[in-house]
Design a protein around this motif. Structure first.
Motif, mmCIF file in Angstrom:
data_model
loop_
_atom_site.group_PDB
_atom_site.id
_atom_site.type_symbol
_atom_site.label_atom_id
_atom_site.label_comp_id
_atom_site.label_asym_id
_atom_site.label_seq_id
_atom_site.Cartn_x
_atom_site.Cartn_y
_atom_site.Cartn_z
ATOM 1 N N PHE A 284 0.833 -1.204 0.000
ATOM 2 C CA PHE A 284 0.000 0.000 0.000
ATOM 3 C C PHE A 284 0.869 1.257 0.000
ATOM 4 O O PHE A 284 0.583 2.228 -0.720
ATOM 5 C CB PHE A 284 -0.922 -0.018 1.222
ATOM 6 C CG PHE A 284 -1.698 1.252 1.417
ATOM 7 C CD1 PHE A 284 -2.832 1.509 0.669
ATOM 8 C CD2 PHE A 284 -1.289 2.198 2.344
ATOM 9 C CE1 PHE A 284 -3.552 2.685 0.843
ATOM 10 C CE2 PHE A 284 -1.991 3.376 2.525
ATOM 11 C CZ PHE A 284 -3.128 3.617 1.771
ATOM 12 N N TYR B 99 -2.391 4.772 -6.393
ATOM 13 C CA TYR B 99 -3.530 4.421 -5.534
ATOM 14 C C TYR B 99 -4.837 4.796 -6.228
ATOM 15 O O TYR B 99 -4.940 5.842 -6.864
ATOM 16 C CB TYR B 99 -3.429 5.139 -4.187
ATOM 17 C CG TYR B 99 -4.593 4.819 -3.266
ATOM 18 C CD1 TYR B 99 -4.672 3.582 -2.637
ATOM 19 C CD2 TYR B 99 -5.607 5.747 -3.049
ATOM 20 C CE1 TYR B 99 -5.736 3.277 -1.800
ATOM 21 C CE2 TYR B 99 -6.668 5.453 -2.217
ATOM 22 C CZ TYR B 99 -6.735 4.212 -1.591
ATOM 23 O OH TYR B 99 -7.799 3.911 -0.779
ATOM 24 N N LEU C 3 -6.231 -1.205 -2.339
ATOM 25 C CA LEU C 3 -5.551 -0.282 -3.251
ATOM 26 C C LEU C 3 -6.493 0.542 -4.121
ATOM 27 O O LEU C 3 -6.029 1.317 -4.952
ATOM 28 C CB LEU C 3 -4.586 -1.063 -4.150
ATOM 29 C CG LEU C 3 -3.518 -1.877 -3.413
ATOM 30 C CD1 LEU C 3 -2.670 -2.667 -4.390
ATOM 31 C CD2 LEU C 3 -2.651 -0.979 -2.550
#
Length: 272
Positions: free
Chosen positions: A123, A132, A213
């Motif tokens: 992440f 993202y 995500l």
């Protein structure tokens, strides 16, 4: 000599058929019924009327966008795997150096690392890379986790190719590149089909990476879109199962077209 019937095996097969067939019947029957009819008659009862509103309602609720996003993710993951794994497996099989074997063993350590163990650093990396809430941020890690198993499967398939075929092409003056495209790739169809189906399943059914995500509805995939059928007032079970049936169709088509080569690849005789 007349063989005695095996009643125990028959009973076991019947039980297995019921255990497998009943959930499939409940799922398919529910998709053809309204929510009210499902609630009144129960999941096992025979439908008294049929409707396709559950399928059309799924697309009206935005499921078409999720379906398209999942197709994009799956196609890109398969493309990355097919681009990287065949040359890698070919180098592993044909190389005799210790360095290549050591790198391959190190590469296979990816099989022992679950996605849950690296989701936090993943992440962070995806966020720092500006990916993202972007489909590319789901495609890259999913493809990376498909590479070790795909390399293992395809290298095993390539090892089944007889060394005499390599020697015959070498005597004809064939280069390594020509051997790869004219010998190895055609005889590795079973292994290639196996890694395509494996990668497609991993990408299509992926849940953790899209959950962590992505955020917006524009980047949702089908596994996250199924949550739309759960509201504060309950779950639209016929609509949910209709969306599940729709999400199964592409994977079933992939299996139907590749099933023969897939079985050969899993048996390790793809190159024979």
């Amino acid at each position: 000599m007349r063989r005695r019937p095996n009643y125990l095996a028959g009973a076991g097969s019947l039980v297995w058929l019921v255990l497998v067939g009943l959930p499939l019947y409940v799922m398919l029957a529910a998709t053809l019924r309204t929510r009210q009819a499902y609630a009144e008659n129960g999941p096992v009862s025979l439908p008294d009327s049929f409707t396709l509103d559950n399928f059309t309602g799924a697309f009206d609720s935005g499921f078409g966008q999720y379906f398209f996003n999942t197709l994009v993710v799956t196609a890109c993951v398969i493309g990355i795997v097919l681009l990287l794994v065949p040359p890698l497996a070919y180098a592993i099989v044909r190389s005799r150096g210790r360095a290549t074997s050591a790198i391959f063993r190190l590469f296979l350590l990816g099989l022992a690392i679950p996605a849950q163990a690296v989701i936090v650093p993943m992440f962070y990396l995806i966020s720092e890379a500006g990916l993202y809430d972007n489909l590319l941020g789901v495609i890259l890690p999913r493809a990376a986790f498909c590479l070790p198993m795909s390399a293992l499967i395809l290298s095993g398939s390539m090892r089944d190719i007889s060394p005499e075929l390599y020697e015959a092409m070498a005597m004809d003056g064939a280069s390594l590149r020509r051997m790869f495209f004219q010998l190895v790739m055609p005889l590795s169809r079973g292994g290639l089909s196996t890694i395509v189906v494996f990668s497609a399943l991993q990408a299509w059914n992926g849940f953790l990476f899209p959950l962590v995500l992505t955020q917006s509805d524009f980047t949702k995939v089908v596994t996250l879109g199924l949550y739309n059928f759960q509201t504060a007032h309950g779950i639209d079970i016929p609509g949910l199962l209709g969306a599940v049936v729709l999400s199964m169709v592409p994977i079933l088509l992939v299996y139907l077209f590749a099933r023969r080569a897939l079985v050969q690849g899993l048996m390790g005789v793809g190159g024979k």
